[in-house]
Design an enzyme around this catalytic site. Structure first.
Site, PDB file in Angstrom:
ATOM      1  N   ARG A 133     -16.979  -2.266   6.175  1.00  0.00           N
ATOM      2  CA  ARG A 133     -16.939  -0.969   5.464  1.00  0.00           C
ATOM      3  C   ARG A 133     -18.328  -0.328   5.436  1.00  0.00           C
ATOM      4  O   ARG A 133     -18.467   0.877   5.580  1.00  0.00           O
ATOM      5  CB  ARG A 133     -16.429  -1.152   4.027  1.00  0.00           C
ATOM      6  CG  ARG A 133     -14.943  -1.436   3.897  1.00  0.00           C
ATOM      7  CD  ARG A 133     -14.048  -0.377   4.465  1.00  0.00           C
ATOM      8  NE  ARG A 133     -14.107   0.899   3.807  1.00  0.00           N
ATOM      9  CZ  ARG A 133     -13.112   1.794   3.808  1.00  0.00           C
ATOM     10  NH1 ARG A 133     -11.969   1.531   4.423  1.00  0.00           N
ATOM     11  NH2 ARG A 133     -13.245   2.948   3.212  1.00  0.00           N
ATOM     12  N   THR A 139     -15.337   7.639   4.054  1.00  0.00           N
ATOM     13  CA  THR A 139     -14.150   8.223   4.676  1.00  0.00           C
ATOM     14  C   THR A 139     -14.446   9.597   5.285  1.00  0.00           C
ATOM     15  O   THR A 139     -14.047   9.887   6.413  1.00  0.00           O
ATOM     16  CB  THR A 139     -13.032   8.375   3.620  1.00  0.00           C
ATOM     17  OG1 THR A 139     -12.830   7.110   2.996  1.00  0.00           O
ATOM     18  CG2 THR A 139     -11.748   8.873   4.246  1.00  0.00           C
ATOM     19  N   HIS A 181     -10.392   3.034  11.577  1.00  0.00           N
ATOM     20  CA  HIS A 181      -9.790   2.559  10.332  1.00  0.00           C
ATOM     21  C   HIS A 181     -10.371   1.183  10.066  1.00  0.00           C
ATOM     22  O   HIS A 181     -10.554   0.398  11.000  1.00  0.00           O
ATOM     23  CB  HIS A 181      -8.268   2.441  10.467  1.00  0.00           C
ATOM     24  CG  HIS A 181      -7.649   1.645   9.350  1.00  0.00           C
ATOM     25  ND1 HIS A 181      -7.352   2.204   8.129  1.00  0.00           N
ATOM     26  CD2 HIS A 181      -7.340   0.325   9.254  1.00  0.00           C
ATOM     27  CE1 HIS A 181      -6.877   1.252   7.328  1.00  0.00           C
ATOM     28  NE2 HIS A 181      -6.839   0.108   7.982  1.00  0.00           N
TER      29      HIS A 181
HETATM   30  O1  CDP Z   1      -9.990   5.181   5.904  1.00  0.00           O
HETATM   31  P1  CDP Z   1     -10.483   4.944   4.508  1.00  0.00           P
HETATM   32  O2  CDP Z   1     -10.105   3.594   3.955  1.00  0.00           O
HETATM   33  O3  CDP Z   1     -11.970   5.208   4.392  1.00  0.00           O
HETATM   34  O4  CDP Z   1      -9.811   6.063   3.575  1.00  0.00           O
HETATM   35  P2  CDP Z   1      -8.391   6.080   2.817  1.00  0.00           P
HETATM   36  O5  CDP Z   1      -8.629   6.670   1.471  1.00  0.00           O
HETATM   37  O6  CDP Z   1      -7.736   4.749   2.889  1.00  0.00           O
HETATM   38  O7  CDP Z   1      -7.579   7.147   3.649  1.00  0.00           O
HETATM   39  C1  CDP Z   1      -7.038   6.795   4.898  1.00  0.00           C
HETATM   40  C2  CDP Z   1      -7.287   7.899   5.908  1.00  0.00           C
HETATM   41  O8  CDP Z   1      -6.635   9.076   5.444  1.00  0.00           O
HETATM   42  C3  CDP Z   1      -8.723   8.340   6.103  1.00  0.00           C
HETATM   43  O9  CDP Z   1      -9.460   7.518   6.980  1.00  0.00           O
HETATM   44  C4  CDP Z   1      -8.549   9.738   6.648  1.00  0.00           C
HETATM   45  O10 CDP Z   1      -8.308   9.717   8.041  1.00  0.00           O
HETATM   46  C5  CDP Z   1      -7.291  10.221   5.937  1.00  0.00           C
HETATM   47  N1  CDP Z   1      -7.549  11.135   4.801  1.00  0.00           N
HETATM   48  C6  CDP Z   1      -7.493  12.507   5.028  1.00  0.00           C
HETATM   49  O11 CDP Z   1      -7.239  12.932   6.129  1.00  0.00           O
HETATM   50  N2  CDP Z   1      -7.714  13.387   4.016  1.00  0.00           N
HETATM   51  C7  CDP Z   1      -8.025  12.939   2.802  1.00  0.00           C
HETATM   52  N3  CDP Z   1      -8.237  13.830   1.865  1.00  0.00           N
HETATM   53  C8  CDP Z   1      -8.096  11.550   2.552  1.00  0.00           C
HETATM   54  C9  CDP Z   1      -7.853  10.666   3.565  1.00  0.00           C
HETATM   55 MG    MG Z   2      -8.237   2.784   3.387  1.00  0.00          MG
END
Ligand code: CDP
Ligand code: MG
Length: 194
Positions: free
Chosen positions: A118, A124, A158
């Site tokens: 991470r 993100t 991811h």
């Molecule tokens: O990928 P990560 O664990 O950092 O973030 P998450 O909160 O688990 O969300 C999964 C994925 O959703 C993100 O990597 C983004 O591609 C997408 N996402 C988005 O497009 N718009 C948001 N407002 C939040 C998440």
């Molecule tokens: Mg996630």
């Protein structure tokens, strides 16, 4: 020893970033114990993201926060200001996106693998991700651009959120047989008792 899941998302594959992404993890000392390329079905892509109100709320609230801070009307964009509903919309986009092209899936092993991955992956939203992280260095997307275009943020990779999430996510993408056990010199550097 801890294991965690990483996917190079379709944007990372399309932009020829597979090698660069993998090298970040290799250079840090994480061991690749499973690796494959595939075009996920919609069902497989859906399994990768939790179907829980907790997750929908988290994702939805973050979107709401970003839109509000930019002075953009959330209701106009999503037709609602309910975090769970917004989270569900974003999950729909994610499933469509992840199943739209090839992805590279891998399992990485090492000390505190999930947390280190991470850290190497970064925030993100690439706009907030530190320089030096994968998302900070390899993406110029952000929440507003992505969500305005009815798509998820394209942030190259991811990665499981923590070691607990990793256990479930690895099972979605790999069988136990597909994960290999082997020794490399890095093991001696990190894990040998003196
Ligand atoms: O990928 P990560 O664990 O950092 O973030 P998450 O909160 O688990 O969300 C999964 C994925 O959703 C993100 O990597 C983004 O591609 C997408 N996402 C988005 O497009 N718009 C948001 N407002 C939040 C998440
Ligand atoms: Mg996630």
């Amino acid at each position: 020893m801890e294991r965690t899941l990483v996917l190079v998302k379709p944007d990372g594959v399309q932009r020829n970033l597979i090698g660069k992404v993998i090298s970040r993890f290799e250079h840090a000392g994480l061991k690749i114990v499973a690796l494959k390329m595939l075009k996920p079905s919609k069902e497989l892509a859906a399994k990768n993201y939790p179907d829980s109100n907790e997750w929908y709320t988290k994702v939805g609230e973050r979107s709401i926060g970003t839109f509000k801070s930019m002075g953009i009307d959330v209701k106009k964009k999503f037709g609602t200001d309910e975090p769970v509903q917004i989270g569900k919309t974003i999950k729909g986009w994610l499933v469509r996106f992840l199943s739209s092209g090839n992805v590279v899936a891998m399992v990485l092993e090492g000390n505190n693998a999930a947390a280190h991955v991470r850290r190497l992956v970064g925030e993100t939203d690439p706009l907030k991700a530190s320089t030096g992280s994968i998302r900070g260095d390899f993406s110029i997307d952000d929440v507003i651009l992505g969500n305005t275009l009815n798509r998820p943020i394209v942030n190259v990779v991811h990665a499981s959120g923590n070691s607990q999430e990793a256990v479930g996510e690895i099972k979605i993408w790999f069988t136990e047989k597909e994960m290999l056990s082997y020794v490399v010199d890095t093991d001696k550097v990190y894990y040998k008792e003196w």
